[in-house]
Design a protein around this motif. Structure first.
Motif, PDB file in Angstrom:
ATOM      1  N   VAL A 145      10.091  40.385  89.530  1.00 11.05           N
ATOM      2  CA  VAL A 145       9.630  39.856  91.288  1.00 11.05           C
ATOM      3  C   VAL A 145       8.474  38.997  90.422  1.00 11.05           C
ATOM      4  O   VAL A 145       8.689  38.384  91.512  1.00 11.05           O
ATOM      5  CB  VAL A 145       9.171  41.505  91.803  1.00 11.05           C
ATOM      6  CG1 VAL A 145       8.031  40.433  92.860  1.00 11.05           C
ATOM      7  CG2 VAL A 145      10.127  42.930  91.987  1.00 11.05           C
ATOM      8  N   THR A 175       9.106  35.613  93.040  1.00  9.95           N
ATOM      9  CA  THR A 175       8.297  35.465  93.863  1.00  9.95           C
ATOM     10  C   THR A 175       7.245  34.245  94.083  1.00  9.95           C
ATOM     11  O   THR A 175       6.720  33.709  94.320  1.00  9.95           O
ATOM     12  CB  THR A 175       7.891  36.400  94.682  1.00  9.95           C
ATOM     13  OG1 THR A 175       7.332  37.158  93.679  1.00  9.95           O
ATOM     14  CG2 THR A 175       8.822  37.447  95.269  1.00  9.95           C
ATOM     15  N   ARG A 179      14.270  37.672 100.312  1.00 12.74           N
ATOM     16  CA  ARG A 179      13.698  39.770  99.644  1.00 12.74           C
ATOM     17  C   ARG A 179      15.285  39.772  99.666  1.00 12.74           C
ATOM     18  O   ARG A 179      15.147  40.596  98.331  1.00 12.74           O
ATOM     19  CB  ARG A 179      12.871  40.172 100.697  1.00 12.74           C
ATOM     20  CG  ARG A 179      11.684  39.603 101.157  1.00 12.74           C
ATOM     21  CD  ARG A 179      10.845  39.497  99.359  1.00 12.74           C
ATOM     22  NE  ARG A 179       9.685  38.984  99.608  1.00 12.74           N
ATOM     23  CZ  ARG A 179       8.807  38.616  98.582  1.00 12.74           C
ATOM     24  NH1 ARG A 179       8.906  38.620  97.173  1.00 12.74           N
ATOM     25  NH2 ARG A 179       7.670  37.500  99.328  1.00 12.74           N
ATOM     26  N   ASP A 221      16.284  39.054  95.876  1.00 12.47           N
ATOM     27  CA  ASP A 221      15.560  38.837  95.010  1.00 12.47           C
ATOM     28  C   ASP A 221      16.464  40.460  94.658  1.00 12.47           C
ATOM     29  O   ASP A 221      16.386  40.643  93.339  1.00 12.47           O
ATOM     30  CB  ASP A 221      14.499  39.037  96.057  1.00 12.47           C
ATOM     31  CG  ASP A 221      13.668  37.562  95.730  1.00 12.47           C
ATOM     32  OD1 ASP A 221      13.896  36.584  95.518  1.00 12.47           O
ATOM     33  OD2 ASP A 221      12.427  37.417  96.108  1.00 12.47           O
ATOM     34  N   THR A 228      12.481  49.582  93.478  1.00 16.36           N
ATOM     35  CA  THR A 228      11.956  48.042  93.660  1.00 16.36           C
ATOM     36  C   THR A 228      13.350  47.055  94.076  1.00 16.36           C
ATOM     37  O   THR A 228      13.213  46.751  95.579  1.00 16.36           O
ATOM     38  CB  THR A 228      11.870  47.391  92.434  1.00 16.36           C
ATOM     39  OG1 THR A 228      10.442  48.257  91.837  1.00 16.36           O
ATOM     40  CG2 THR A 228      10.763  45.729  92.757  1.00 16.36           C
ATOM     41  N   LEU A 235      12.731  46.375  98.236  1.00 24.18           N
ATOM     42  CA  LEU A 235      12.968  44.233  97.990  1.00 24.18           C
ATOM     43  C   LEU A 235      14.006  44.186  99.412  1.00 24.18           C
ATOM     44  O   LEU A 235      13.938  43.156 100.146  1.00 24.18           O
ATOM     45  CB  LEU A 235      13.002  43.162  97.146  1.00 24.18           C
ATOM     46  CG  LEU A 235      11.953  43.426  96.066  1.00 24.18           C
ATOM     47  CD1 LEU A 235      13.022  42.749  95.084  1.00 24.18           C
ATOM     48  CD2 LEU A 235      10.761  41.928  96.093  1.00 24.18           C
ATOM     49  N   GLU A 240       5.761  42.146  96.808  1.00 20.30           N
ATOM     50  CA  GLU A 240       5.694  41.401  95.865  1.00 20.30           C
ATOM     51  C   GLU A 240       4.320  42.764  95.263  1.00 20.30           C
ATOM     52  O   GLU A 240       4.529  43.378  94.012  1.00 20.30           O
ATOM     53  CB  GLU A 240       6.052  40.293  95.279  1.00 20.30           C
ATOM     54  CG  GLU A 240       4.355  39.303  95.306  1.00 20.30           C
ATOM     55  CD  GLU A 240       4.408  38.508  96.825  1.00 20.30           C
ATOM     56  OE1 GLU A 240       4.246  37.539  97.265  1.00 20.30           O
ATOM     57  OE2 GLU A 240       5.632  39.417  97.718  1.00 20.30           O
ATOM     58  N   ALA A 270       5.515  46.026  94.990  1.00 19.50           N
ATOM     59  CA  ALA A 270       6.735  46.256  94.308  1.00 19.50           C
ATOM     60  C   ALA A 270       5.673  46.298  92.739  1.00 19.50           C
ATOM     61  O   ALA A 270       5.393  47.345  91.758  1.00 19.50           O
ATOM     62  CB  ALA A 270       7.505  45.287  94.119  1.00 19.50           C
TER      63      ALA A 270
END
Length: 178
Positions: A43, A47, A57, A60, A109, A113, A127, A130
């Motif tokens: 993360v 990011t 996202r 990600d 997570t 995301l 983030e 997260a």
């Protein structure tokens, strides 16, 4: 077969390795800690450049899942090839399946995301949630596995705090590097 408290693999009457509960607990702790730290790191890395669109996202989330699966595959394969005993049919698949805690640890997570990517909540700033999620997961893993091992509450909380510090190192490093 009598349990001597040994955490090593032992042979069953059929000649197959048998893992004691302690080994399973160790695998859950190892995989959970590794997966949570991996999620924090990914993360932070994904990011780093401030991309906060819904598309980024989702990207990600996909990369975190791919990275976790690749890490689990590599770790399971390493265990398989490092085993000195002769291999039987299915041993490679069992070695890979034993890596489930690593993948399971990153799934919250991934959902966080992906949810931001699907518009369930704002994509900007996810983030931070997260990081909190993974640090909480690290603390909980340390606490629960310590209690499984019958450690006193004070020791269990200390182990949980040390595990949580692993996640904090990633958060602090991310803040310093940015």
């Amino acid at each position: 077969m009598e349990d001597t408290g040994n955490t090593e693999d032992t042979e069953t009457a059929a000649g197959r390795p048998h893992r004691h509960d302690t080994g399973t607990r160790e695998a859950v702790l190892f995989g959970g800690v590794y997966g949570s730290v991996l999620a924090c790191s990914m993360v932070a890395a994904l990011t780093q450049y401030g991309h906060t669109s819904r598309d980024s996202r989702r990207y990600d989330a996909a990369w975190l899942l791919v990275t976790a699966l690749a890490s689990a595959l590599a770790h399971g394969y390493a265990h398989y090839i490092a085993e000195r005993a002769p291999h039987r049919r299915g041993d490679a698949l069992r070695a890979l399946a034993d890596e489930w805690p690593l993948v399971a640890a990153v799934l919250p997570t991934v959902v966080l995301l992906a949810g931001a990517g699907w518009g369930w909540w704002p994509a900007s700033g996810v983030e931070y949630a997260a990081f909190v999620l993974n640090i909480t997961l690290l603390f909980t893993l340390g606490l629960v596995t310590s209690r499984w091992s019958h450690r006193p509450w004070g020791s269990a909380v200390a182990v949980g705090a040390v595990d949580a510090m692993l996640g904090m190192v990633v958060v602090v490093a991310n803040a310093v590097i940015k």
